[in-house]
Design an enzyme around this catalytic site. Sequence first.
Site, PDB file in Angstrom:
ATOM      1  N   GLY A 146       0.863  -1.176   0.000  1.00 18.16           N
ATOM      2  CA  GLY A 146       0.000   0.000   0.000  1.00 18.16           C
ATOM      3  C   GLY A 146       0.893   1.218   0.000  1.00 18.16           C
ATOM      4  CG  HIS A 147      -0.649   5.090  -1.233  1.00 13.58           C
ATOM      5  ND1 HIS A 147      -0.860   6.080  -0.309  1.00 13.58           N
ATOM      6  CD2 HIS A 147      -1.879   4.745  -1.701  1.00 13.58           C
ATOM      7  CE1 HIS A 147      -2.137   6.339  -0.225  1.00 13.58           C
ATOM      8  NE2 HIS A 147      -2.785   5.529  -1.052  1.00 13.58           N
ATOM      9  CG  ASN A 148       4.586   6.745   1.963  1.00 13.53           C
ATOM     10  OD1 ASN A 148       4.991   5.628   2.270  1.00 13.53           O
ATOM     11  ND2 ASN A 148       5.347   7.665   1.408  1.00 13.53           N
ATOM     12  N   GLY A 149       0.695   6.036   4.150  1.00 15.35           N
ATOM     13  CA  GLY A 149      -0.554   6.455   4.773  1.00 15.35           C
ATOM     14  C   GLY A 149      -1.711   5.516   4.502  1.00 15.35           C
ATOM     15  CB  SER A 150      -2.076   2.402   2.649  1.00 10.41           C
ATOM     16  OG  SER A 150      -0.949   1.684   3.081  1.00 10.41           O
ATOM     17  N   GLY A 151      -2.115   2.757   6.045  1.00 10.34           N
ATOM     18  CA  GLY A 151      -2.474   2.108   7.304  1.00 10.34           C
ATOM     19  C   GLY A 151      -1.682   0.844   7.572  1.00 10.34           C
ATOM     20  CE  LYS A 152       3.221   0.146   3.035  1.00 10.07           C
ATOM     21  NZ  LYS A 152       3.291   1.598   3.207  1.00 10.07           N
ATOM     22  CB  SER A 153       3.425   1.521   9.370  1.00 13.36           C
ATOM     23  OG  SER A 153       4.464   1.229   8.472  1.00 13.36           O
ATOM     24  CD  GLU A 202       7.296   1.489   4.338  1.00 16.48           C
ATOM     25  OE1 GLU A 202       8.127   2.009   3.581  1.00 16.48           O
ATOM     26  OE2 GLU A 202       6.117   1.861   4.422  1.00 16.48           O
TER      27      GLU A 202
END
Lengths: 266, 278
Positions: free
Chosen positions: B39-46, B165
Amino acid sequence: MNKLIFGRYYPGNSFVHRLDPRLKLILNILFIVLIFFAQHWPSYVILGAVVVVSVWASGIYLSFFLRGLRPMLWLILFTVGLQLFFTSGQHVYWQWGWLSLSREGLINAGYIAARFLLIIFMSTLLTLTTQPLEIADGLEYLISPLRVIKFPVNEVALMLSIALRFVPKLMDETTKIMNAQRARGVDFNNGSLLKRAKALLPLLIPLMMSSIDIASDLTTAMISRGYRDGEGRTRYRILKWQMRDSWVLGAFVVISTGMLVLERMM
Amino acid sequence: MVPIIQVKDLTYTYQNSKVPALQNVSLTIEPGQWIAIVGHNGSGKSTLAQMLNGLIAPQSGEVYIDGELLTEESVWAIRRKIGIVFQSPDNQFVGATVADDVAFGMENNGVPRAEMIPRVQAALAQVGMTAYADHEPARLSGGQKQRVALAGVLAQRPQVIILDEATSMLDPQGRHDVVSLMTSLRKTGQFTIISITHDIDEAALADQVILMDNGKVITSGTPAEIFAQGEMLQQHGLTVPLSEKVRQGLLQAGVKVADHYLDEEQLVKNLWTLHSNK
Protein backbone atom coordinates in the site's frame (compact mmCIF):
# COMPACT_ATOMS: atom_id res chain seq x y z
CA MET A 1 34.45 15.16 12.72
CA ASN A 2 33.80 11.76 14.31
CA LYS A 3 37.14 11.81 16.05
CA LEU A 4 36.55 15.07 17.84
CA ILE A 5 35.18 14.27 21.26
CA PHE A 6 35.51 10.59 21.97
CA GLY A 7 38.28 9.93 19.50
CA ARG A 8 40.79 10.10 22.31
CA TYR A 9 40.80 6.34 22.61
CA TYR A 10 43.99 4.89 21.18
CA PRO A 11 43.24 1.32 20.04
CA GLY A 12 45.72 -1.19 21.34
CA ASN A 13 46.21 -4.32 23.34
CA SER A 14 48.90 -3.29 25.82
CA PHE A 15 49.03 -4.25 29.48
CA VAL A 16 47.32 -0.97 30.40
CA HIS A 17 44.62 -1.43 27.75
CA ARG A 18 43.73 -4.81 29.17
CA LEU A 19 43.36 -3.65 32.76
CA ASP A 20 39.87 -3.58 34.21
CA PRO A 21 38.23 -0.17 33.64
CA ARG A 22 37.05 -0.17 37.27
CA LEU A 23 40.66 -0.48 38.40
CA LYS A 24 41.76 2.32 36.10
CA LEU A 25 39.01 4.62 37.36
CA ILE A 26 39.76 3.90 41.02
CA LEU A 27 43.50 4.30 40.55
CA ASN A 28 42.96 7.63 38.83
CA ILE A 29 40.97 8.92 41.76
CA LEU A 30 43.44 7.53 44.33
CA PHE A 31 46.35 8.96 42.38
CA ILE A 32 44.86 12.45 42.47
CA VAL A 33 44.24 12.17 46.22
CA LEU A 34 47.80 10.96 46.71
CA ILE A 35 49.20 13.91 44.79
CA PHE A 36 47.72 16.30 47.33
CA PHE A 37 49.58 14.53 50.11
CA ALA A 38 52.88 15.10 48.34
CA GLN A 39 54.65 18.06 49.99
CA HIS A 40 58.29 17.22 49.34
CA TRP A 41 60.31 16.54 46.24
CA PRO A 42 61.03 12.80 46.86
CA SER A 43 57.27 12.13 46.67
CA TYR A 44 57.17 13.83 43.28
CA VAL A 45 60.00 11.63 42.09
CA ILE A 46 58.02 8.54 43.14
CA LEU A 47 54.78 9.79 41.56
CA GLY A 48 56.66 10.78 38.41
CA ALA A 49 58.16 7.32 38.22
CA VAL A 50 54.68 5.77 38.50
CA VAL A 51 53.49 7.89 35.57
CA VAL A 52 56.57 7.12 33.46
CA VAL A 53 56.21 3.37 34.02
CA SER A 54 52.44 3.50 33.27
CA VAL A 55 52.95 5.47 30.06
CA TRP A 56 55.70 3.08 29.01
CA ALA A 57 53.46 0.06 29.72
CA SER A 58 50.70 1.53 27.55
CA GLY A 59 52.95 1.55 24.49
CA ILE A 60 51.55 4.92 23.39
CA TYR A 61 53.80 7.66 22.02
CA LEU A 62 54.49 10.60 24.28
CA SER A 63 53.17 13.00 21.63
CA PHE A 64 49.60 11.79 22.26
CA PHE A 65 49.93 12.79 25.91
CA LEU A 66 51.37 16.16 25.01
CA ARG A 67 48.34 16.72 22.81
CA GLY A 68 46.16 16.11 25.88
CA LEU A 69 48.17 18.78 27.63
CA ARG A 70 47.57 21.49 25.04
CA PRO A 71 44.01 22.57 25.98
CA MET A 72 45.12 22.89 29.63
CA LEU A 73 48.25 24.89 28.86
CA TRP A 74 46.83 28.37 29.61
CA LEU A 75 45.27 27.23 32.86
CA ILE A 76 48.60 25.77 33.97
CA LEU A 77 50.56 28.89 32.99
CA PHE A 78 48.06 31.13 34.74
CA THR A 79 48.11 29.14 37.99
CA VAL A 80 51.87 28.76 37.95
CA GLY A 81 52.19 32.52 37.31
CA LEU A 82 49.96 33.31 40.28
CA GLN A 83 52.03 31.08 42.55
CA LEU A 84 55.22 32.53 41.19
CA PHE A 85 54.49 36.19 41.78
CA PHE A 86 52.01 36.29 44.63
CA THR A 87 53.57 33.94 47.14
CA SER A 88 55.18 35.96 49.87
CA GLY A 89 58.42 34.62 51.23
CA GLN A 90 61.63 35.54 53.03
CA HIS A 91 64.10 35.04 50.18
CA VAL A 92 62.94 37.66 47.75
CA TYR A 93 64.94 37.64 44.50
CA TRP A 94 63.07 40.35 42.65
CA GLN A 95 60.36 42.84 43.44
CA TRP A 96 58.28 45.31 41.43
CA GLY A 97 55.33 47.00 43.13
CA TRP A 98 53.22 44.24 44.61
CA LEU A 99 54.78 41.58 42.40
CA SER A 100 57.55 39.63 44.03
CA LEU A 101 59.57 36.59 43.11
CA SER A 102 60.56 34.64 46.17
CA ARG A 103 62.20 31.28 46.74
CA GLU A 104 58.99 29.94 48.30
CA GLY A 105 57.07 31.16 45.28
CA LEU A 106 59.41 29.32 42.93
CA ILE A 107 59.07 26.07 44.87
CA ASN A 108 55.29 26.35 45.10
CA ALA A 109 55.00 27.09 41.41
CA GLY A 110 57.17 24.07 40.63
CA TYR A 111 54.98 21.79 42.73
CA ILE A 112 51.78 23.14 41.17
CA ALA A 113 53.15 22.59 37.68
CA ALA A 114 54.22 19.06 38.63
CA ARG A 115 50.78 18.29 40.07
CA PHE A 116 49.06 19.49 36.93
CA LEU A 117 51.35 17.46 34.70
CA LEU A 118 50.94 14.28 36.75
CA ILE A 119 47.14 14.53 36.89
CA ILE A 120 46.80 15.32 33.20
CA PHE A 121 49.14 12.49 32.19
CA MET A 122 47.26 9.96 34.34
CA SER A 123 43.77 10.96 33.20
CA THR A 124 44.90 11.11 29.57
CA LEU A 125 46.25 7.61 30.04
CA LEU A 126 42.80 6.51 31.21
CA THR A 127 40.96 7.92 28.20
CA LEU A 128 43.63 6.81 25.73
CA THR A 129 43.60 3.20 26.88
CA THR A 130 39.93 2.71 27.81
CA GLN A 131 37.00 2.76 25.41
CA PRO A 132 34.19 5.14 26.40
CA LEU A 133 31.89 2.15 26.70
CA GLU A 134 34.26 0.46 29.15
CA ILE A 135 34.42 3.65 31.18
CA ALA A 136 30.60 3.69 31.25
CA ASP A 137 30.58 0.06 32.44
CA GLY A 138 33.16 0.84 35.09
CA LEU A 139 31.19 3.85 36.31
CA GLU A 140 28.02 1.79 36.50
CA TYR A 141 29.78 -0.67 38.77
CA LEU A 142 31.27 2.03 40.93
CA ILE A 143 27.94 3.83 41.44
CA SER A 144 25.98 0.61 41.98
CA PRO A 145 25.95 1.04 45.80
CA LEU A 146 23.68 4.05 45.17
CA ARG A 147 20.93 1.54 44.45
CA VAL A 148 20.35 1.51 48.19
CA ILE A 149 19.01 5.06 48.04
CA LYS A 150 16.81 4.11 45.01
CA PHE A 151 19.12 5.73 42.48
CA PRO A 152 18.26 4.22 39.04
CA VAL A 153 21.74 2.83 38.36
CA ASN A 154 20.73 0.51 35.48
CA GLU A 155 18.75 3.20 33.71
CA VAL A 156 21.53 5.75 34.01
CA ALA A 157 24.05 3.20 32.72
CA LEU A 158 21.85 2.38 29.70
CA MET A 159 21.32 6.09 29.04
CA LEU A 160 25.05 6.65 29.14
CA SER A 161 25.75 3.79 26.76
CA ILE A 162 23.03 4.92 24.30
CA ALA A 163 24.33 8.50 24.48
CA LEU A 164 27.84 7.29 23.63
CA ARG A 165 26.48 5.12 20.82
CA PHE A 166 24.67 8.07 19.23
CA VAL A 167 27.52 10.58 19.38
CA PRO A 168 28.87 9.71 15.90
CA LYS A 169 25.34 9.64 14.51
CA LEU A 170 24.59 13.14 15.80
CA MET A 171 27.95 14.34 14.47
CA ASP A 172 26.97 13.08 11.02
CA GLU A 173 23.62 14.75 11.40
CA THR A 174 25.30 18.06 12.34
CA THR A 175 27.60 17.90 9.31
CA LYS A 176 24.62 17.17 7.09
CA ILE A 177 22.59 20.10 8.45
CA MET A 178 25.61 22.44 8.27
CA ASN A 179 26.15 21.52 4.63
CA ALA A 180 22.47 22.05 3.90
CA GLN A 181 22.60 25.49 5.54
CA ARG A 182 25.85 26.39 3.79
CA ALA A 183 24.20 25.54 0.49
CA ARG A 184 21.56 28.14 1.43
CA GLY A 185 24.22 30.73 2.10
CA VAL A 186 24.77 30.54 5.87
CA ASP A 187 28.31 31.49 6.83
CA PHE A 188 29.45 29.68 9.98
CA ASN A 189 33.09 30.81 9.98
CA ASN A 190 33.15 34.56 9.38
CA GLY A 191 31.71 37.66 10.95
CA SER A 192 31.54 38.93 14.49
CA LEU A 193 31.01 36.65 17.45
CA LEU A 194 27.37 37.66 17.64
CA LYS A 195 26.89 36.95 13.94
CA ARG A 196 28.46 33.52 14.26
CA ALA A 197 26.35 32.72 17.30
CA LYS A 198 23.26 33.70 15.32
CA ALA A 199 24.32 31.42 12.49
CA LEU A 200 24.25 28.52 14.93
CA LEU A 201 20.53 28.92 15.56
CA PRO A 202 19.40 27.42 12.23
CA LEU A 203 21.78 24.57 13.06
CA LEU A 204 20.55 23.84 16.57
CA ILE A 205 16.83 23.72 15.83
CA PRO A 206 16.97 21.08 13.06
CA LEU A 207 19.46 19.13 15.16
CA MET A 208 17.06 19.18 18.09
CA MET A 209 14.19 18.08 15.87
CA SER A 210 16.14 15.21 14.42
CA SER A 211 17.30 14.10 17.89
CA ILE A 212 13.68 13.95 19.01
CA ASP A 213 12.79 11.91 15.92
CA ILE A 214 15.63 9.50 16.64
CA ALA A 215 14.59 9.21 20.28
CA SER A 216 11.01 8.45 19.31
CA ASP A 217 12.06 5.76 16.81
CA LEU A 218 14.47 4.28 19.31
CA THR A 219 11.79 4.14 21.99
CA THR A 220 9.45 2.23 19.69
CA ALA A 221 12.21 -0.22 18.80
CA MET A 222 13.22 -0.70 22.44
CA ILE A 223 9.66 -1.35 23.61
CA SER A 224 8.99 -3.82 20.85
CA ARG A 225 12.13 -5.68 21.90
CA GLY A 226 10.70 -6.02 25.39
CA TYR A 227 12.41 -3.19 27.29
CA ARG A 228 10.46 -2.23 30.41
CA ASP A 229 12.88 -0.83 32.96
CA GLY A 230 16.10 -1.83 34.64
CA GLU A 231 14.41 -4.46 36.80
CA GLY A 232 14.78 -8.12 35.87
CA ARG A 233 17.27 -7.42 33.11
CA THR A 234 20.27 -9.66 32.66
CA ARG A 235 23.57 -8.45 31.28
CA TYR A 236 25.42 -9.62 28.21
CA ARG A 237 28.55 -7.56 28.69
CA ILE A 238 30.31 -8.04 31.99
CA LEU A 239 33.61 -6.92 33.48
CA LYS A 240 36.07 -9.55 34.63
CA TRP A 241 38.56 -8.76 37.38
CA GLN A 242 41.81 -10.50 36.44
CA MET A 243 44.90 -11.52 38.36
CA ARG A 244 46.85 -8.65 36.78
CA ASP A 245 44.32 -6.16 38.14
CA SER A 246 44.97 -7.39 41.69
CA TRP A 247 48.73 -7.16 41.10
CA VAL A 248 48.52 -3.59 39.89
CA LEU A 249 46.26 -2.59 42.77
CA GLY A 250 48.67 -4.25 45.22
CA ALA A 251 51.66 -2.48 43.71
CA PHE A 252 49.86 0.85 43.91
CA VAL A 253 48.97 0.31 47.58
CA VAL A 254 52.60 -0.51 48.41
CA ILE A 255 53.96 2.51 46.54
CA SER A 256 51.48 4.94 48.03
CA THR A 257 52.04 3.63 51.56
CA GLY A 258 55.77 4.05 50.99
CA MET A 259 55.26 7.59 49.83
CA LEU A 260 53.05 8.52 52.78
CA VAL A 261 55.58 7.07 55.26
CA LEU A 262 58.33 9.06 53.57
CA GLU A 263 56.22 12.23 53.85
CA ARG A 264 55.74 11.67 57.59
CA MET A 265 59.46 11.25 58.17
CA MET A 266 60.36 14.56 56.55
CA MET B 1 -4.51 -25.33 13.09
CA VAL B 2 -4.67 -22.19 15.25
CA PRO B 3 -3.99 -19.16 13.06
CA ILE B 4 -0.80 -17.41 14.20
CA ILE B 5 -2.37 -14.00 13.73
CA GLN B 6 -6.02 -13.12 13.76
CA VAL B 7 -7.32 -9.58 13.89
CA LYS B 8 -10.96 -8.69 14.07
CA ASP B 9 -12.53 -5.39 13.17
CA LEU B 10 -9.56 -3.15 14.03
CA THR B 11 -10.25 0.56 13.93
CA TYR B 12 -7.87 3.34 14.88
CA THR B 13 -7.71 7.10 14.40
CA TYR B 14 -4.56 9.03 15.31
CA GLN B 15 -4.85 12.11 17.51
CA ASN B 16 -5.15 15.32 15.46
CA SER B 17 -6.39 13.33 12.49
CA LYS B 18 -9.87 13.26 11.07
CA VAL B 19 -9.44 10.26 8.83
CA PRO B 20 -9.12 6.87 10.50
CA ALA B 21 -5.77 5.14 9.89
CA LEU B 22 -7.49 1.76 10.09
CA GLN B 23 -11.13 0.97 9.45
CA ASN B 24 -12.65 -2.39 10.36
CA VAL B 25 -9.63 -4.43 9.34
CA SER B 26 -9.98 -8.19 9.76
CA LEU B 27 -7.32 -10.71 8.79
CA THR B 28 -6.29 -14.28 9.44
CA ILE B 29 -2.74 -15.47 8.87
CA GLU B 30 -1.69 -19.11 9.05
CA PRO B 31 1.69 -20.09 10.57
CA GLY B 32 4.70 -20.50 8.30
CA GLN B 33 3.47 -18.15 5.60
CA TRP B 34 5.17 -15.16 4.04
CA ILE B 35 2.69 -12.33 3.83
CA ALA B 36 3.34 -9.06 2.06
CA ILE B 37 1.21 -6.08 3.06
CA VAL B 38 1.42 -3.48 0.31
CA GLY B 39 0.00 0.00 0.00
CA HIS B 40 1.23 3.54 -0.53
CA ASN B 41 2.26 5.87 2.32
CA GLY B 42 -0.55 6.46 4.77
CA SER B 43 -2.50 3.39 3.73
CA GLY B 44 -2.47 2.11 7.30
CA LYS B 45 -0.07 -0.78 6.83
CA SER B 46 2.47 0.33 9.44
CA THR B 47 -0.29 1.15 11.93
CA LEU B 48 -1.54 -2.39 11.49
CA ALA B 49 1.94 -3.80 12.12
CA GLN B 50 2.41 -1.77 15.29
CA MET B 51 -0.93 -3.02 16.54
CA LEU B 52 0.13 -6.65 16.25
CA ASN B 53 2.57 -6.34 19.15
CA GLY B 54 0.66 -3.76 21.14
CA LEU B 55 2.73 -0.68 20.33
CA ILE B 56 -0.58 0.92 19.45
CA ALA B 57 -3.79 -0.21 21.17
CA PRO B 58 -6.80 -0.41 18.85
CA GLN B 59 -9.77 1.81 19.65
CA SER B 60 -12.02 -1.07 18.78
CA GLY B 61 -11.44 -4.62 17.66
CA GLU B 62 -9.32 -7.51 18.85
CA VAL B 63 -5.89 -8.97 18.11
CA TYR B 64 -5.15 -12.68 18.70
CA ILE B 65 -1.59 -13.93 18.48
CA ASP B 66 -1.18 -17.70 18.48
CA GLY B 67 -4.71 -17.98 19.83
CA GLU B 68 -4.08 -15.55 22.71
CA LEU B 69 -5.96 -12.26 23.01
CA LEU B 70 -3.65 -9.22 23.14
CA THR B 71 -4.32 -7.40 26.42
CA GLU B 72 -2.31 -5.28 28.82
CA GLU B 73 -1.40 -8.49 30.70
CA SER B 74 -0.42 -10.60 27.72
CA VAL B 75 1.38 -7.88 25.78
CA TRP B 76 4.90 -8.67 27.07
CA ALA B 77 4.53 -12.37 26.35
CA ILE B 78 3.27 -11.52 22.87
CA ARG B 79 6.16 -9.15 22.17
CA ARG B 80 8.43 -12.12 22.75
CA LYS B 81 6.64 -13.99 19.97
CA ILE B 82 6.83 -11.15 17.48
CA GLY B 83 10.03 -9.53 16.30
CA ILE B 84 9.93 -6.33 14.28
CA VAL B 85 12.65 -4.90 12.06
CA PHE B 86 11.93 -1.21 11.54
CA GLN B 87 12.62 1.11 8.66
CA SER B 88 15.57 3.17 9.86
CA PRO B 89 18.78 1.12 10.26
CA ASP B 90 20.28 3.62 12.69
CA ASN B 91 17.37 4.44 14.95
CA GLN B 92 16.75 0.87 16.12
CA PHE B 93 20.35 0.05 16.97
CA VAL B 94 20.44 0.17 20.79
CA GLY B 95 23.65 -1.65 21.65
CA ALA B 96 27.09 -0.08 21.59
CA THR B 97 28.44 -2.95 19.51
CA VAL B 98 26.88 -5.53 17.17
CA ALA B 99 26.91 -8.32 19.77
CA ASP B 100 25.45 -6.02 22.43
CA ASP B 101 22.62 -5.03 20.14
CA VAL B 102 21.77 -8.63 19.30
CA ALA B 103 21.68 -9.43 23.03
CA PHE B 104 19.47 -6.42 23.93
CA GLY B 105 16.12 -8.21 23.57
CA MET B 106 17.34 -11.22 25.55
CA GLU B 107 18.67 -8.96 28.31
CA ASN B 108 15.22 -7.39 28.59
CA ASN B 109 13.63 -10.79 28.98
CA GLY B 110 16.08 -11.89 31.64
CA VAL B 111 17.80 -14.64 29.65
CA PRO B 112 20.81 -15.88 31.68
CA ARG B 113 24.18 -14.77 30.31
CA ALA B 114 25.42 -18.33 29.76
CA GLU B 115 22.52 -18.90 27.39
CA MET B 116 22.84 -15.52 25.68
CA ILE B 117 26.37 -16.08 24.41
CA PRO B 118 25.60 -19.09 22.15
CA ARG B 119 22.33 -17.51 21.03
CA VAL B 120 24.09 -14.28 19.98
CA GLN B 121 26.68 -16.28 18.08
CA ALA B 122 24.07 -18.45 16.36
CA ALA B 123 21.98 -15.44 15.35
CA LEU B 124 25.01 -13.59 13.98
CA ALA B 125 26.02 -16.68 12.01
CA GLN B 126 22.52 -16.93 10.59
CA VAL B 127 22.71 -13.42 9.14
CA GLY B 128 26.38 -13.70 8.17
CA MET B 129 27.65 -11.02 10.55
CA THR B 130 29.86 -13.13 12.83
CA ALA B 131 33.00 -11.27 11.77
CA TYR B 132 31.48 -7.97 12.89
CA ALA B 133 30.49 -8.97 16.44
CA ASP B 134 32.67 -6.30 18.10
CA HIS B 135 32.05 -3.53 15.58
CA GLU B 136 30.35 -0.29 16.50
CA PRO B 137 27.26 0.69 14.51
CA ALA B 138 29.04 3.72 13.02
CA ARG B 139 31.30 1.36 11.10
CA LEU B 140 28.48 -0.63 9.45
CA SER B 141 26.52 -0.02 6.25
CA GLY B 142 22.75 0.31 6.30
CA GLY B 143 22.28 -3.22 4.99
CA GLN B 144 24.61 -4.62 7.64
CA LYS B 145 22.71 -2.78 10.37
CA GLN B 146 19.43 -4.24 9.17
CA ARG B 147 20.99 -7.71 9.21
CA VAL B 148 22.07 -7.06 12.81
CA ALA B 149 18.52 -5.96 13.63
CA LEU B 150 17.28 -9.20 12.11
CA ALA B 151 19.81 -11.15 14.18
CA GLY B 152 18.49 -9.40 17.30
CA VAL B 153 15.01 -10.56 16.35
CA LEU B 154 16.16 -14.13 15.57
CA ALA B 155 18.04 -14.43 18.87
CA GLN B 156 14.72 -14.01 20.65
CA ARG B 157 13.36 -17.03 18.75
CA PRO B 158 10.08 -15.40 17.71
CA GLN B 159 7.25 -17.06 15.81
CA VAL B 160 6.50 -14.02 13.72
CA ILE B 161 8.98 -11.69 12.04
CA ILE B 162 7.63 -8.38 10.83
CA LEU B 163 9.70 -6.27 8.46
CA ASP B 164 8.23 -2.77 8.55
CA GLU B 165 9.66 -1.26 5.35
CA ALA B 166 12.98 -2.69 6.48
CA THR B 167 14.56 -2.38 3.04
CA SER B 168 13.25 1.02 2.00
CA MET B 169 16.26 3.01 3.21
CA LEU B 170 18.89 0.62 1.85
CA ASP B 171 21.06 0.71 -1.25
CA PRO B 172 20.48 -2.02 -3.87
CA GLN B 173 23.17 -4.30 -2.40
CA GLY B 174 21.82 -3.96 1.14
CA ARG B 175 18.29 -4.58 -0.07
CA HIS B 176 19.38 -7.68 -1.97
CA ASP B 177 21.17 -9.03 1.13
CA VAL B 178 18.16 -8.54 3.38
CA VAL B 179 15.69 -9.98 0.87
CA SER B 180 17.81 -13.08 0.26
CA LEU B 181 18.09 -13.51 4.02
CA MET B 182 14.31 -13.41 4.28
CA THR B 183 14.07 -16.03 1.54
CA SER B 184 16.40 -18.35 3.42
CA LEU B 185 14.47 -17.79 6.66
CA ARG B 186 11.26 -18.76 4.90
CA LYS B 187 12.88 -22.06 3.87
CA THR B 188 13.45 -23.02 7.51
CA GLY B 189 9.67 -22.98 7.95
CA GLN B 190 10.01 -21.82 11.56
CA PHE B 191 8.68 -18.33 11.05
CA THR B 192 5.68 -16.47 9.81
CA ILE B 193 7.07 -13.53 7.87
CA ILE B 194 5.11 -10.34 7.37
CA SER B 195 6.78 -7.84 5.12
CA ILE B 196 5.29 -4.40 4.93
CA THR B 197 6.52 -2.74 1.82
CA HIS B 198 5.80 -0.63 -1.17
CA ASP B 199 8.46 -2.40 -3.17
CA ILE B 200 6.33 -4.52 -5.41
CA ASP B 201 9.22 -6.78 -6.45
CA GLU B 202 9.73 -7.71 -2.81
CA ALA B 203 6.02 -8.40 -2.41
CA ALA B 204 6.22 -10.74 -5.40
CA LEU B 205 8.23 -13.19 -3.25
CA ALA B 206 5.42 -13.65 -0.72
CA ASP B 207 2.90 -16.48 -0.49
CA GLN B 208 0.10 -14.00 -0.10
CA VAL B 209 -0.23 -10.30 -0.83
CA ILE B 210 -2.60 -8.04 1.08
CA LEU B 211 -3.35 -4.71 -0.57
CA MET B 212 -4.31 -1.84 1.72
CA ASP B 213 -5.50 1.69 1.06
CA ASN B 214 -7.21 4.33 3.22
CA GLY B 215 -7.00 2.08 6.26
CA LYS B 216 -8.90 -0.76 4.64
CA VAL B 217 -7.96 -4.10 3.15
CA ILE B 218 -8.76 -3.71 -0.55
CA THR B 219 -7.99 -7.24 -1.65
CA SER B 220 -5.74 -10.17 -0.92
CA GLY B 221 -4.50 -13.15 -2.87
CA THR B 222 -1.42 -14.81 -4.29
CA PRO B 223 1.04 -12.47 -6.01
CA ALA B 224 -0.13 -13.86 -9.39
CA GLU B 225 -3.73 -12.98 -8.62
CA ILE B 226 -2.92 -9.49 -7.38
CA PHE B 227 -0.41 -8.51 -10.05
CA ALA B 228 -2.70 -9.62 -12.87
CA GLN B 229 -4.89 -6.68 -11.85
CA GLY B 230 -2.37 -4.06 -12.88
CA GLU B 231 -4.88 -1.26 -13.22
CA MET B 232 -6.20 -1.75 -9.73
CA LEU B 233 -2.66 -1.60 -8.29
CA GLN B 234 -2.06 1.67 -10.06
CA GLN B 235 -5.37 3.06 -8.81
CA HIS B 236 -4.12 2.50 -5.27
CA GLY B 237 -0.84 4.24 -5.91
CA LEU B 238 1.38 1.22 -6.55
CA THR B 239 3.36 0.07 -9.54
CA VAL B 240 3.28 -3.27 -11.31
CA PRO B 241 6.28 -5.62 -11.03
CA LEU B 242 8.85 -5.41 -13.81
CA SER B 243 8.00 -8.83 -15.24
CA GLU B 244 4.34 -7.86 -15.51
CA LYS B 245 5.22 -4.60 -17.27
CA VAL B 246 7.37 -6.52 -19.74
CA ARG B 247 4.63 -9.09 -20.31
CA GLN B 248 2.02 -6.44 -21.02
CA GLY B 249 4.39 -4.57 -23.30
CA LEU B 250 5.03 -7.76 -25.24
CA LEU B 251 1.30 -8.46 -25.50
CA GLN B 252 0.73 -5.02 -26.93
CA ALA B 253 3.56 -5.56 -29.37
CA GLY B 254 1.81 -8.70 -30.58
CA VAL B 255 4.04 -11.29 -28.93
CA LYS B 256 1.95 -14.23 -27.72
CA VAL B 257 3.24 -14.55 -24.17
CA ALA B 258 1.17 -16.24 -21.46
CA ASP B 259 -2.03 -14.42 -20.51
CA HIS B 260 -1.43 -14.53 -16.74
CA TYR B 261 1.13 -13.07 -14.31
CA LEU B 262 4.63 -14.58 -14.47
CA ASP B 263 7.57 -13.91 -12.19
CA GLU B 264 10.90 -13.09 -13.81
CA GLU B 265 12.10 -16.67 -14.06
CA GLN B 266 8.81 -17.92 -15.48
CA LEU B 267 8.73 -15.08 -17.97
CA VAL B 268 12.21 -15.87 -19.26
CA LYS B 269 11.28 -19.54 -19.59
CA ASN B 270 8.03 -18.62 -21.32
CA LEU B 271 9.89 -16.40 -23.79
CA TRP B 272 12.51 -18.88 -24.83
CA THR B 273 10.06 -21.77 -25.18
CA LEU B 274 7.93 -19.43 -27.28
CA HIS B 275 10.88 -18.85 -29.52
CA SER B 276 11.88 -22.47 -29.84
CA ASN B 277 8.30 -23.54 -30.59
CA LYS B 278 8.26 -21.48 -33.75
